[in-house]
Scaffold this motif. Structure first.
Motif, short mmCIF file in Angstrom:
data_model
loop_
_atom_site.label_atom_id
_atom_site.label_comp_id
_atom_site.label_asym_id
_atom_site.label_seq_id
_atom_site.Cartn_x
_atom_site.Cartn_y
_atom_site.Cartn_z
N ARG A 1 3.39 45.62 26.65
CA ARG A 1 3.85 47.05 27.05
C ARG A 1 2.82 47.98 27.20
O ARG A 1 2.93 48.87 28.00
CB ARG A 1 4.63 47.56 25.66
N ARG A 2 1.64 47.83 26.75
CA ARG A 2 0.41 48.55 27.02
C ARG A 2 -0.07 48.29 28.48
O ARG A 2 -0.41 49.28 29.00
CB ARG A 2 -0.66 48.00 25.94
N VAL A 3 -0.04 47.18 28.93
CA VAL A 3 -0.23 46.89 30.34
C VAL A 3 0.55 47.63 31.20
O VAL A 3 0.21 48.10 32.40
CB VAL A 3 -0.69 45.37 30.51
N LEU A 4 2.10 47.38 30.85
CA LEU A 4 2.98 47.84 31.97
C LEU A 4 2.80 49.47 31.96
O LEU A 4 3.19 50.05 33.02
CB LEU A 4 4.41 47.68 31.02
N ALA A 5 2.51 50.19 30.74
CA ALA A 5 2.50 51.34 30.76
C ALA A 5 1.33 52.10 31.72
O ALA A 5 1.55 53.28 32.22
CB ALA A 5 1.90 51.87 29.43
N GLN B 1 1.56 37.73 27.28
CA GLN B 1 1.27 39.27 27.78
C GLN B 1 1.91 39.59 29.18
O GLN B 1 1.18 40.98 29.58
CB GLN B 1 -0.20 39.15 27.75
N GLY B 2 2.62 38.90 29.69
CA GLY B 2 3.54 39.37 30.88
C GLY B 2 2.53 39.32 32.15
O GLY B 2 3.12 40.02 33.04
N THR B 3 1.54 38.55 32.23
CA THR B 3 0.72 38.55 33.51
C THR B 3 1.71 38.14 34.62
O THR B 3 1.68 38.60 35.85
CB THR B 3 -0.25 37.43 33.27
N GLN B 4 2.32 36.99 34.57
CA GLN B 4 3.33 36.50 35.42
C GLN B 4 4.36 37.59 35.97
O GLN B 4 4.77 37.72 37.14
CB GLN B 4 3.80 35.18 35.46
N ARG C 1 6.95 49.89 36.65
CA ARG C 1 7.42 50.06 35.24
C ARG C 1 8.88 49.98 35.32
O ARG C 1 9.68 49.17 34.46
CB ARG C 1 7.01 51.43 34.62
N GLU C 2 9.60 50.37 36.12
CA GLU C 2 11.40 50.53 36.10
C GLU C 2 11.77 49.21 36.61
O GLU C 2 13.02 49.03 36.28
CB GLU C 2 11.72 51.72 36.89
N ARG C 3 11.02 48.36 37.25
CA ARG C 3 11.48 46.90 37.40
C ARG C 3 11.26 45.90 36.26
O ARG C 3 11.73 44.60 36.55
CB ARG C 3 10.90 46.49 38.82
N VAL C 4 10.70 46.32 35.27
CA VAL C 4 10.42 45.36 34.12
C VAL C 4 11.00 45.85 32.88
O VAL C 4 11.11 46.99 32.21
CB VAL C 4 8.75 45.23 34.01
N ARG C 5 11.75 44.58 32.27
CA ARG C 5 12.33 45.01 30.84
C ARG C 5 11.83 43.81 30.21
O ARG C 5 11.83 42.88 30.45
CB ARG C 5 13.81 44.84 31.16
N LEU C 6 11.31 44.23 28.75
CA LEU C 6 10.90 43.47 27.84
C LEU C 6 11.64 43.30 26.68
O LEU C 6 12.10 44.22 26.24
CB LEU C 6 9.37 43.92 27.40
N VAL C 7 11.85 42.00 26.36
CA VAL C 7 12.72 41.57 25.25
C VAL C 7 12.02 40.79 24.15
O VAL C 7 11.64 39.84 24.71
CB VAL C 7 13.83 40.92 25.57
N GLU C 8 11.99 41.52 22.85
CA GLU C 8 11.22 40.75 21.83
C GLU C 8 12.44 39.63 21.39
O GLU C 8 13.17 40.26 20.71
CB GLU C 8 10.61 41.51 20.85
N GLY C 9 12.23 38.38 21.61
CA GLY C 9 13.23 37.49 21.00
C GLY C 9 12.86 36.03 21.31
O GLY C 9 11.74 35.98 21.95
N LEU D 1 5.01 39.58 39.54
CA LEU D 1 6.33 39.55 40.17
C LEU D 1 7.02 41.03 40.37
O LEU D 1 7.53 41.30 41.54
CB LEU D 1 7.40 38.53 39.63
N ALA D 2 7.00 41.79 39.28
CA ALA D 2 7.38 43.05 39.47
C ALA D 2 6.47 43.88 40.44
O ALA D 2 6.97 44.66 41.43
CB ALA D 2 7.22 43.87 38.13
N ARG D 3 5.32 43.55 40.84
CA ARG D 3 4.35 44.43 41.65
C ARG D 3 4.89 43.86 43.32
O ARG D 3 4.71 44.54 44.11
CB ARG D 3 2.92 44.09 41.36
N ALA D 4 5.40 42.65 43.16
CA ALA D 4 5.84 42.07 44.49
C ALA D 4 7.31 42.59 44.90
O ALA D 4 7.90 42.24 45.89
CB ALA D 4 5.84 40.74 44.38
N GLY D 5 7.99 43.48 43.87
CA GLY D 5 9.05 44.13 44.23
C GLY D 5 10.31 43.59 43.54
O GLY D 5 11.54 44.06 43.63
#
Length: 235
Positions: free
Chosen positions: A56-60, A28-31, A67-75, A35-39
């Motif tokens: 994606r819901r949490v990131l929103a 669910q992207g916790t880690q 948000r602009e520092r995170v890219r999510l890839v389904e794969g 790290l994104a919050r840390a820059g």
């Protein structure tokens, strides 16, 4: 293990450096979000579409800068070579994934190729050398005896999965050019805690975490931990 990862990052990279992080099997992207919050700039890869949607819901809900520092890839983690160029990341995380893969060598080799020189590969795996501890401490003597010579176990989801030995992964990391730099035990004392158990009060929780941290760094305790956190460094 969050503190352990932070320690390894701080020891490998200059203070304030914005790292390129790949989180394979991000759940669910916790880690990734931490790290994104840390820059840091984080790419999360997850094959479970429901997990990606949850991330994606949490990131929103995060500020735009995060948000602009995170890219999510389904794969699939096996396909990193399809999505990314070799040497594209400073840190690669693969936490809680290897137990679901019968032969993880190809995955690990692919992840090592994603690392820039000096990059950090962080693995969290089930400890095959500690498999007898859980059934033994629960009084399941038949299960404990069976676990001594096995790398198979049934996890808390009821799935038949596999564990890894420190000696085997040490050889594998050396062979893929990211030799073991540091390792820790995780859940030395708390593996018997029931799912959904109440979180202790803050003072007790801090003491518990301090005890786990100490045990996770110390022999012989770390060798029988439920999980191992291994950090390899790309040569």
């Amino acid at each position: 293990m969050t503190r352990q990862l932070d320690e390894q990052i701080a020891g490998r990279f200059p203070v304030g450096q914005r790292l390129r992080v790949l989180d394979v099997g991000m759940g669910q992207g916790t880690q990734a979000l931490r790290l994104a919050r840390a820059g840091h700039k984080v790419t999360g890869v997850e094959r479970d579409g429901e997990m990606v949607a949850a991330a994606r819901r949490v990131l929103a809900e995060e500020p735009e800068g995060v948000r602009e520092r995170v890219r999510l890839v389904e794969g699939d983690g096996m396909d990193t070579g399809v999505h990314f160029l070799p040497g594209s990341f400073d840190v690669v995380l693969c936490h809680g994934v290897l137990m679901y893969i019968e032969d993880p060598d190809a995955l690990l080799a692919g992840l090592a190729r994603m690392l820039a020189p000096g990059g950090l590969l962080s693995l969290l795996v089930r400890n095959a050398d500690g498999l007898a501890m859980r059934p033994g401490l629960a009084g399941d003597w038949v299960g404990a005896l069976a676990a001594f010579d096995s790398v198979r176990y049934t996890n808390r989801l009821g799935l038949d999965v596999r564990a890894d030995r420190l000696s085997t992964l040490t050889e594998t990391l050396a062979g893929i050019g990211a030799p073991l730099h540091a390792w820790y035990g995780v859940r030395v004392f708390t593996d018997q805690a029931a799912d959904g158990a109440a979180v202790p009060e803050r003072g007790e929780l801090n003491t518990l975490l301090a005890a786990e941290e100490r045990a996770g760094r110390s022999d012989p305790y770390r060798r029988v931990a439920a999980l191992l956190h291994l950090c390899g460094v790309r040569g």
